[in-house]
Scaffold this active site. Structure first.
Site, short mmCIF file in Angstrom:
data_model
loop_
_atom_site.label_atom_id
_atom_site.label_comp_id
_atom_site.label_asym_id
_atom_site.label_seq_id
_atom_site.Cartn_x
_atom_site.Cartn_y
_atom_site.Cartn_z
N SER A 1 -2.28 2.22 -4.36
CA SER A 1 -2.25 3.33 -5.09
C SER A 1 -2.89 3.03 -6.51
CB SER A 1 -0.64 3.40 -5.48
OG SER A 1 -0.69 3.96 -6.66
N GLU B 1 -1.35 6.72 8.77
CA GLU B 1 -1.04 8.13 8.33
C GLU B 1 -2.30 8.87 8.91
OE1 GLU B 1 0.60 8.56 4.36
OE2 GLU B 1 0.15 6.20 4.53
#
Ligand code: ARG
Length: 461
Positions: free
Chosen positions: A280, A293
């Protein structure tokens, strides 16, 4: 006319610039170059056999086509703005290279039978590549299954703990799914192998070209299509490959979802390798399962591509309609998406680290409630009654705030007087899975057998 065009004699005005941009497909279908040229080489031989060209012209055509093929293969083909599509571009370049004989190549042929042939060749090759990619993912899963044939974890229904299973068994469930995907691709290939070339624009050819001979040169085909209208109008092979791809995408999305859930801190059953995770920009602690994902997310476009093609084909009158030029982009996209996606999936599965201690920690006593009911059955209680009695015991343990194994014997005997302290032997997850020896069950010995069977089947004994 200075430019090499495949049509135009009956036109007095040139195509509008915006119409040309709207109509041209070269940017997309240039990927078919190798197949288009292979089809043309076969066609040239058929023309020779039908005495429509002589040996010298044939020779020049083959040499010229090989030169054009090399230009594409070596990425030095120079496209012109007048190259409407791959068929136009190849013929234009061929004419520049060899002159007159190039003008005979399209004898008895249409871009309609040509594009169907090219695209079938592409689809056969793409389906084979996907089979190879699927195999690598299967092998990665079998590898994990081999290491974890006896690693016990919770199995879920409704994402609620259901019964203990082994992680190896979970891995092999996906190997089964992928095997059906593989078979679907093989089936699709088998139905794609009928040759449209020689069907002409729609009605067949009247110049004596023998279609059977074409399958000798184009050996990907094992038959000729037997109705010229169907030959040029059929895009079932595209739909089938897109469906097979969509379903592979759905399977990958389920695998991904399991692994996303399992990699969360709350579960912690597995850890993905750093190489297949990302971080992140703001939260320094984050390690996100982006590979999974994306596998889950890209299933959307795979389904979309199938729906796109089916919608394009729906209601099309026989035979060829320009709508059908829209068949390539969805197919190319699905194949490319899966080509890389399956490789990422295989690498991520191969490198993930299972955490048996976390899996075990998630196994509470209630996950053995069915085993308990089975114990009652062995004492002669009808299953429906056993189910109700164990249900009451689960309720009691919740009321008392203790695990099933901490419930006093008196509680057990209150629901089933025949029980003695042996009942507590049920609370052993290893014993639970070891007993699931039915064919296809989760017992480690069964899983190990399946691992051996898959290794054998997948060619990695
Ligand atoms: N670019 C066309 C396609 O992909 C080739 C066939 C064109 N045929 C025609 N009759 N205009 O569908």
């Amino acid at each position: 006319m200075t430019e090499h065009s495949l049509w135009g004699g009956r036109f007095s005005a040139p195509t509008a610039e915006m119409m040309r941009r709207y109509n041209d497909s070269f940017a997309v279908d240039r990927r078919l170059a190798g197949f288009d040229i292979a089809g043309s080489i076969a066609w040239a031989s058929a023309l020779l056999q039908a005495n429509l060209i002589d040996a010298n012209e044939h020779e020049q055509l083959i040499q010229g086509l090989n030169m054009v093929r090399a230009e594409f293969a070596e990425d030095r083909f120079v496209a012109l703005s007048t190259d409407e599509d791959i068929h136009t571009a190849v013929e234009r370049r061929l004419f520049e290279l060899i002159g007159e004989p190039a003008l005979k190549l399209h004898t008895g042929r249409s871009r309609n039978d040509q594009v169907a042939t090219d695209f079938k060749l592409f689809c056969i090759g793409a389906a084979r590549t996907l089979c190879e990619r699927i195999l690598q993912l299967q092998l990665a899963l079998v590898d994990q299954a081999d290491q974890h044939s006896a690693t016990v974890m919770p199995g879920y229904t409704h994402l609620q703990r259901a019964q203990p299973i082994t992680f190896g068994h979970w891995c092999l469930a996906y190997v089964e799914m992928l095997e059906r995907d593989h078979q679907r691709l093989e089936d699709a290939i088998a139905r794609t192998r009928s040759l449209p070339l020689g069907a002409g624009a729609l009605a067949g050819n009247s110049l004596g070209v023998e279609r059977e001979l074409l399958t000798e040169t184009l050996d990907e085909f094992d038959a000729v299509s037997l109705n010229s209208l169907d030959a040029v109008a059929d895009r079932d092979f595209v739909a089938e490959l897109l469906f097979a791809s969509a379903l592979i995408g759905v399977h990958l999305s389920r695998l991904a979802e399991d692994l996303i859930v399992y990699s969360s801190a709350e579960f912690g059953f597995i850890e993905l390798a750093d190489e297949y995770s990302t971080g992140s920009s703001i939260m320094p602690q984050k390690k996100n399962p982006d590979s999974m994902e994306l596998l889950r997310g890209k299933s959307g476009r795979l389904i979309g591509n199938l729906v796109s093609l089916l919608t394009t084909l729906k209601g099309l009158p026989l035979t060829y309609n320009k709508d059908m030029q829209e068949d390539k982009e969805p197919l190319f996209d699905s194949v490319d998406t899966l080509d890389l996606g399956l490789q990422v999936a295989a690498a991520a599965v191969l490198t993930l680290r299972a955490r048996p201690e976390r899996m075990r920690a998630a196994l509470d006593d209630t996950i053995l409630a069915t085993d308990l009911a089975d114990a009652f059955v062995r004492l002669g209680t009808p299953f429906r009654e056993a189910h109700a009695k164990v249900g009451r015991l689960v309720q009691r343990s919740e009321q008392l705030g203790v695990g099933l194994r901490e419930l006093p014997l008196a509680e057990y005997q209150a629901v089933e007087p025949a029980l003695d302290t042996n009942v507590y032997a049920i609370f052993d997850v290893d014993r639970s899975v070891a007993r699931k020896t039915s064919l296809g069950g989760t017992a480690p010995e069964r899983v190990a057998e399946q691992v051996a069977r898959w290794r054998d089947l997948l060619g990695e004994a």
